[in-house]
Design a protein around this motif. Sequence first.
Motif, PDB file in Angstrom:
ATOM      1  N   LEU A 111       0.847  -1.187   0.000  1.00  0.00           N
ATOM      2  CA  LEU A 111       0.000   0.000   0.000  1.00  0.00           C
ATOM      3  C   LEU A 111       0.882   1.236   0.000  1.00  0.00           C
ATOM      4  O   LEU A 111       1.913   1.272   0.676  1.00  0.00           O
ATOM      5  N   ALA A 112       0.476   2.262  -0.740  1.00  0.00           N
ATOM      6  CA  ALA A 112       1.195   3.534  -0.762  1.00  0.00           C
ATOM      7  C   ALA A 112       0.206   4.672  -0.564  1.00  0.00           C
ATOM      8  O   ALA A 112      -0.816   4.740  -1.250  1.00  0.00           O
ATOM      9  N   ALA A 124       4.407   9.106  -3.375  1.00  0.00           N
ATOM     10  CA  ALA A 124       4.047   8.439  -2.128  1.00  0.00           C
ATOM     11  C   ALA A 124       4.789   9.057  -0.954  1.00  0.00           C
ATOM     12  O   ALA A 124       5.996   9.332  -1.041  1.00  0.00           O
ATOM     13  N   THR A 125       4.068   9.279   0.136  1.00  0.00           N
ATOM     14  CA  THR A 125       4.699   9.745   1.376  1.00  0.00           C
ATOM     15  C   THR A 125       4.909   8.586   2.345  1.00  0.00           C
ATOM     16  O   THR A 125       5.776   8.648   3.208  1.00  0.00           O
ATOM     17  N   ASP A 126       4.094   7.532   2.202  1.00  0.00           N
ATOM     18  CA  ASP A 126       4.173   6.363   3.082  1.00  0.00           C
ATOM     19  C   ASP A 126       3.962   5.105   2.256  1.00  0.00           C
ATOM     20  O   ASP A 126       3.146   5.089   1.326  1.00  0.00           O
ATOM     21  N   GLU A 127       4.695   4.045   2.621  1.00  0.00           N
ATOM     22  CA  GLU A 127       4.513   2.741   1.981  1.00  0.00           C
ATOM     23  C   GLU A 127       4.492   1.664   3.065  1.00  0.00           C
ATOM     24  O   GLU A 127       5.249   1.732   4.029  1.00  0.00           O
ATOM     25  N   VAL A 128       3.621   0.679   2.865  1.00  0.00           N
ATOM     26  CA  VAL A 128       3.502  -0.436   3.803  1.00  0.00           C
ATOM     27  C   VAL A 128       3.437  -1.735   3.010  1.00  0.00           C
ATOM     28  O   VAL A 128       2.661  -1.851   2.054  1.00  0.00           O
ATOM     29  N   GLY A 129       4.259  -2.714   3.393  1.00  0.00           N
ATOM     30  CA  GLY A 129       4.208  -4.019   2.747  1.00  0.00           C
ATOM     31  C   GLY A 129       5.368  -4.250   1.801  1.00  0.00           C
ATOM     32  O   GLY A 129       6.503  -3.819   2.045  1.00  0.00           O
ATOM     33  N   ASP A 194      16.863  20.457   3.469  1.00  0.00           N
ATOM     34  CA  ASP A 194      15.480  20.862   3.211  1.00  0.00           C
ATOM     35  C   ASP A 194      14.499  20.319   4.261  1.00  0.00           C
ATOM     36  O   ASP A 194      13.299  20.311   4.066  1.00  0.00           O
ATOM     37  N   ASP A 195      15.053  19.812   5.368  1.00  0.00           N
ATOM     38  CA  ASP A 195      14.242  19.312   6.482  1.00  0.00           C
ATOM     39  C   ASP A 195      13.492  18.026   6.165  1.00  0.00           C
ATOM     40  O   ASP A 195      12.607  17.619   6.917  1.00  0.00           O
ATOM     41  N   SER A 196      13.828  17.368   5.071  1.00  0.00           N
ATOM     42  CA  SER A 196      13.169  16.104   4.741  1.00  0.00           C
ATOM     43  C   SER A 196      13.887  14.942   5.420  1.00  0.00           C
ATOM     44  O   SER A 196      15.029  15.070   5.865  1.00  0.00           O
ATOM     45  N   SER A 197      13.198  13.802   5.485  1.00  0.00           N
ATOM     46  CA  SER A 197      13.799  12.606   6.088  1.00  0.00           C
ATOM     47  C   SER A 197      13.102  11.362   5.571  1.00  0.00           C
ATOM     48  O   SER A 197      11.984  11.427   5.036  1.00  0.00           O
ATOM     49  N   VAL A 198      13.776  10.226   5.743  1.00  0.00           N
ATOM     50  CA  VAL A 198      13.226   8.928   5.349  1.00  0.00           C
ATOM     51  C   VAL A 198      13.497   7.936   6.466  1.00  0.00           C
ATOM     52  O   VAL A 198      14.612   7.864   6.987  1.00  0.00           O
ATOM     53  N   ASN A 199      12.475   7.174   6.824  1.00  0.00           N
ATOM     54  CA  ASN A 199      12.646   6.098   7.800  1.00  0.00           C
ATOM     55  C   ASN A 199      12.108   4.802   7.204  1.00  0.00           C
ATOM     56  O   ASN A 199      10.975   4.758   6.701  1.00  0.00           O
ATOM     57  N   VAL A 200      12.926   3.750   7.223  1.00  0.00           N
ATOM     58  CA  VAL A 200      12.542   2.451   6.669  1.00  0.00           C
ATOM     59  C   VAL A 200      12.663   1.399   7.762  1.00  0.00           C
ATOM     60  O   VAL A 200      13.724   1.256   8.379  1.00  0.00           O
ATOM     61  N   THR A 201      11.594   0.655   8.000  1.00  0.00           N
ATOM     62  CA  THR A 201      11.613  -0.464   8.942  1.00  0.00           C
ATOM     63  C   THR A 201      11.386  -1.762   8.183  1.00  0.00           C
ATOM     64  O   THR A 201      10.435  -1.869   7.389  1.00  0.00           O
ATOM     65  N   PHE A 202      12.270  -2.723   8.381  1.00  0.00           N
ATOM     66  CA  PHE A 202      12.089  -4.061   7.824  1.00  0.00           C
ATOM     67  C   PHE A 202      11.387  -4.899   8.881  1.00  0.00           C
ATOM     68  O   PHE A 202      11.966  -5.244   9.905  1.00  0.00           O
ATOM     69  N   VAL A 203      10.111  -5.201   8.652  1.00  0.00           N
ATOM     70  CA  VAL A 203       9.324  -5.970   9.627  1.00  0.00           C
ATOM     71  C   VAL A 203       9.716  -7.439   9.548  1.00  0.00           C
ATOM     72  O   VAL A 203      10.168  -8.034  10.517  1.00  0.00           O
ATOM     73  N   ASP A 227       7.677  -7.450   4.114  1.00  0.00           N
ATOM     74  CA  ASP A 227       6.907  -6.395   4.775  1.00  0.00           C
ATOM     75  C   ASP A 227       7.848  -5.298   5.278  1.00  0.00           C
ATOM     76  O   ASP A 227       8.701  -5.544   6.131  1.00  0.00           O
ATOM     77  N   TYR A 228       7.687  -4.098   4.720  1.00  0.00           N
ATOM     78  CA  TYR A 228       8.444  -2.923   5.131  1.00  0.00           C
ATOM     79  C   TYR A 228       7.477  -1.795   5.485  1.00  0.00           C
ATOM     80  O   TYR A 228       6.332  -1.770   5.019  1.00  0.00           O
ATOM     81  N   ILE A 229       7.947  -0.860   6.271  1.00  0.00           N
ATOM     82  CA  ILE A 229       7.186   0.359   6.547  1.00  0.00           C
ATOM     83  C   ILE A 229       8.101   1.536   6.226  1.00  0.00           C
ATOM     84  O   ILE A 229       9.184   1.667   6.809  1.00  0.00           O
ATOM     85  N   VAL A 230       7.695   2.352   5.257  1.00  0.00           N
ATOM     86  CA  VAL A 230       8.490   3.495   4.810  1.00  0.00           C
ATOM     87  C   VAL A 230       7.717   4.778   5.085  1.00  0.00           C
ATOM     88  O   VAL A 230       6.539   4.896   4.737  1.00  0.00           O
ATOM     89  N   ARG A 231       8.393   5.744   5.710  1.00  0.00           N
ATOM     90  CA  ARG A 231       7.782   7.045   5.996  1.00  0.00           C
ATOM     91  C   ARG A 231       8.723   8.140   5.513  1.00  0.00           C
ATOM     92  O   ARG A 231       9.894   8.183   5.911  1.00  0.00           O
TER      93      ARG A 231
END
Length: 287
Positions: A111-112, A124-129, A194-203, A227-231
């Motif tokens: 999902l995005a 996409a700002t967020d991704e799941v799966g 530019d104050d941006s960031s990325v966080n990736v979790t490998f579930v 399954d990943y969670i990206v923000r």
Amino acid sequence: MKPKTLVIVCSALLILTFCMIPAGAVILEVTVRGTIADLSPADNTLTIAGPSQYGCDFGSGTSEPVCSWTPMNITTLTGTVPDAAAFQVFARNDTVVAVSLGGTGGTWIALAKTYSTGTATDYATDEVGNIGSLPTPLIGDYTVSAVTVPDCSACTGTSCTAVSSNVTISSGQMTVAQKVLRPGESLFFKGRNDDSSVNVTFVNGQALADACPGNAGLIGGVQPVSDYIVRVVPPVGMNTAAMASPAEPVSGVPSATTTTPQSSLPSAVLSVLGLAIAAIAACRIRE
């Protein structure tokens, strides 16, 4: 025909039949986009209204494919979410891109959450799966790629449980962060001005078994799903209230609980099995 000769002919026919299984046979992935009409933590489902299906025209194969979204002749599509974290990321009326396995809806493997910039491309700002299945680019000129590593002691068919994932975050064409993540671990990057960031979790996830000793050249099977969670926090110039913070958490929903997608045999394998059954039947008739 003599019995011994008949056995040889039938065996050869069966071997030839199974050799027709294509290398890397996979289950069809269907990609749709639309607006979230309903979220049900109790049923673990997400429903999309007004879905359009993604498809590409490859023409003769000598030029770049032309990809587009085509409205579907249905009102809504419902599927189970790949991770319960989706209920913290998404809210009703969000625009979403979703990927299902083996057909439309049923089980979302990815999902995005998308944001329209007013151009032909949504981001996409967020991704799941299973993030590798999503065709939507991340906002802020970021990309995230991941390669899973199999646990060769935990394999079924052509897939194994993933012991780790090599995750890479890129900004434009430059790699800005890379780390091998174990299940439950995260990689965070905030290094631009530019104050941006990325966080990736490998579930957790799966990996192909052909990297394991004795499995080289293994053919057929279902593609591995992880399954990943990206923000992504967008660059400050693109920031809006809706994008600056995730959706309000749904009460009682854990932040990263994984559900395992249900899968079935690829149609190519089913076709081969059908041919094998026909071959056996023909040999019995000969007898």
